[in-house]
Write a protein that holds these residues in place. Structure first.
Motif, PDB file in Angstrom:
ATOM      1  N   UNK A   1       0.826  -1.200   0.000  1.00 47.83           N
ATOM      2  CA  UNK A   1       0.000   0.000   0.000  1.00 47.83           C
ATOM      3  C   UNK A   1       0.864   1.255   0.000  1.00 47.83           C
ATOM      4  N   UNK A   2       1.936   1.264   0.808  1.00 43.75           N
ATOM      5  CA  UNK A   2       2.831   2.414   0.848  1.00 43.75           C
ATOM      6  C   UNK A   2       3.561   2.587  -0.490  1.00 43.75           C
ATOM      7  N   UNK A   3       3.981   1.481  -1.088  1.00 42.53           N
ATOM      8  CA  UNK A   3       4.647   1.574  -2.385  1.00 42.53           C
ATOM      9  C   UNK A   3       3.711   2.132  -3.446  1.00 42.53           C
ATOM     10  N   UNK A   4       2.434   1.708  -3.389  1.00 41.16           N
ATOM     11  CA  UNK A   4       1.469   2.207  -4.358  1.00 41.16           C
ATOM     12  C   UNK A   4       1.229   3.700  -4.164  1.00 41.16           C
ATOM     13  N   UNK A   5       1.177   4.146  -2.896  1.00 41.61           N
ATOM     14  CA  UNK A   5       1.000   5.571  -2.617  1.00 41.61           C
ATOM     15  C   UNK A   5       2.190   6.382  -3.153  1.00 41.61           C
ATOM     16  N   UNK A   6       3.422   5.842  -2.966  1.00 47.08           N
ATOM     17  CA  UNK A   6       4.605   6.556  -3.440  1.00 47.08           C
ATOM     18  C   UNK A   6       4.597   6.645  -4.963  1.00 47.08           C
ATOM     19  N   UNK A   7       4.242   5.554  -5.631  1.00 46.88           N
ATOM     20  CA  UNK A   7       4.184   5.574  -7.087  1.00 46.88           C
ATOM     21  C   UNK A   7       3.124   6.550  -7.589  1.00 46.88           C
ATOM     22  N   UNK A   8       1.954   6.569  -6.893  1.00 48.72           N
ATOM     23  CA  UNK A   8       0.879   7.473  -7.301  1.00 48.72           C
ATOM     24  C   UNK A   8       1.299   8.923  -7.117  1.00 48.72           C
ATOM     25  N   UNK A   9       2.014   9.203  -6.013  1.00 50.33           N
ATOM     26  CA  UNK A   9       2.480  10.551  -5.740  1.00 50.33           C
ATOM     27  C   UNK A   9       3.481  11.001  -6.803  1.00 50.33           C
ATOM     28  N   UNK A  10       4.403  10.104  -7.156  1.00 48.15           N
ATOM     29  CA  UNK A  10       5.378  10.439  -8.191  1.00 48.15           C
ATOM     30  C   UNK A  10       4.696  10.672  -9.533  1.00 48.15           C
TER      31      UNK A  10
END
Length: 350
Positions: A337-346
């Motif tokens: 979930x955190x990785x997905x949030x970071x990718x979405x933010x980028x």
């Protein structure tokens, strides 16, 4: 003395000029004066009994007579000149011959010396080649012995496990080998002085640790690089498989200098607890259990006697418990979930 005798003496090999002590082409007066002076020195009356002196005295008289007679003197000078030319030619020939002989001897000496130097160089080269071959064999033997010891130590560690935990610590149901994490790093930068104590201190971030071990360094190629590097390998035994799982997942992100972090034995299966085995117990529920209850719980079924049986689950003590598997699943889901949030933010920033 007759002319015939003078002609015969004109062919003598003696040098009359030297014998009388006069120069070539000197005057008759000088020849007579030189004879008188020399003959007094070699007169038999002054040297009685000396045959060589008497012989020389008579030879002086012959020299005087030959040199004072024009015809005999001309014949003598001609013969003397021919004799001296022959001697000069012979001397020149002997000089060349001697020089050639000396040159030949020097060449032979030089060849022998050069050959000796070449043989010495070849012998030195052969000795150096033998020394290098023996040194290479010794190094290979030492390297093979070192690799054999490392393999034995690693195999012993994998089979026997690390040092046992203190008696006050309650061990996990999962075997130590399944709670062991293997890390590898290059001996440079932050990993240059990494030892057992620091390795345990680093990995304690992910949970409690029972023990650790750092193996002997060895050279190997990392990531397809051309040159070998000195690489260290360490093992960390966690008290909980959940902590070990967290270390495998996050250690490389936390400690950038680590080359790899992976399970020492095999990765636990957290997708489906395959270690869980179902054992069916005897009927324990009344026969009058409502049908709706059986429908709501598919695992409950009716046996041949009309009663109901329910499966009871028990987990092998050699595998992670349900609680441990659940915790690992939750941590894995949270990480995703955190990785997905970071990718979405980028992606939004782009």
């Amino acid at each position: 003395m007759s002319s015939e005798d003078l002609k015969q003496h004109a062919t003598s090999s003696h040098d009359f000029y030297v014998l009388l002590g006069v120069e070539f082409e000197t005057s008759e007066a000088d020849i007579k004066r030189a004879y008188r002076k020399t003959s007094l020195q070699y007169h038999p009356d002054k040297n009685p009994g000396k045959l060589d002196v008497i012989e020389k005295f008579h030879l002086l008289a012959i020299a005087r007579d030959v040199l004072l007679d024009p015809e005999a003197k001309a014949a003598y000078d001609k013969a003397r000149a021919a004799r001296r030319a022959k001697e000069a030619q012979q001397s020149l020939f002997e000089g060349k011959r001697k020089q050639m002989k000396e040159d030949l001897e020097n060449r032979e000496k030089g060849f022998k010396r050069k050959r000796g130097e070449e043989l010495d160089a070849e012998e030195k080269l052969e000795r150096e080649i033998r020394r290098l071959a023996e040194d290479g064999k010794r190094r290979r033997r030492e390297r093979e012995e070192q690799l054999s010891r490392e393999k034995q130590e690693e195999a012993s560690f994998m089979e026997e496990g690390p040092e046992p935990a203190p008696a006050s610590v309650v061990p996990s149901e999962v075997p130590e080998i399944d709670r062991t994490v293997k890390a590898r790093w290059v001996r440079e930068g932050d990993g240059a002085s990494l030892d057992k104590e620091r390795l345990i201190e680093m990995f304690s971030k992910f949970g409690q640790i029972d023990s650790g071990l750092v193996m002997r360094d060895k050279k190997m190629r990392i990531g397809g690089e051309k040159h070998k590097k000195v690489v260290a390998t360490g093992f960390v035994v966690f008290r909980s498989i959940v902590s070990a799982h967290a270390a495998v997942e996050d250690a490389r992100r936390t400690f950038k200098f680590l080359e790899s972090v992976f399970w020492a034995n095999k990765e636990p299966d957290i997708a489906s607890p395959a270690a869980a085995t179902m054992e069916y117990s005897a009927p324990s529920t009344p026969a009058s259990t409502p049908k709706s209850f059986r429908v709501s719980f598919p695992g409950v079924y009716q046996n041949g006697s009309g009663g109901l049986s329910t499966p009871s689950f028990s987990f092998s003590p050699q595998s992670p418990s349900l609680e441990e598997v659940t915790l690992m699943r939750l941590k894995q889901a949270e990480r995703k979930r955190l990785e997905e949030q970071i990718r979405q933010k980028e992606a939004d920033e782009e």
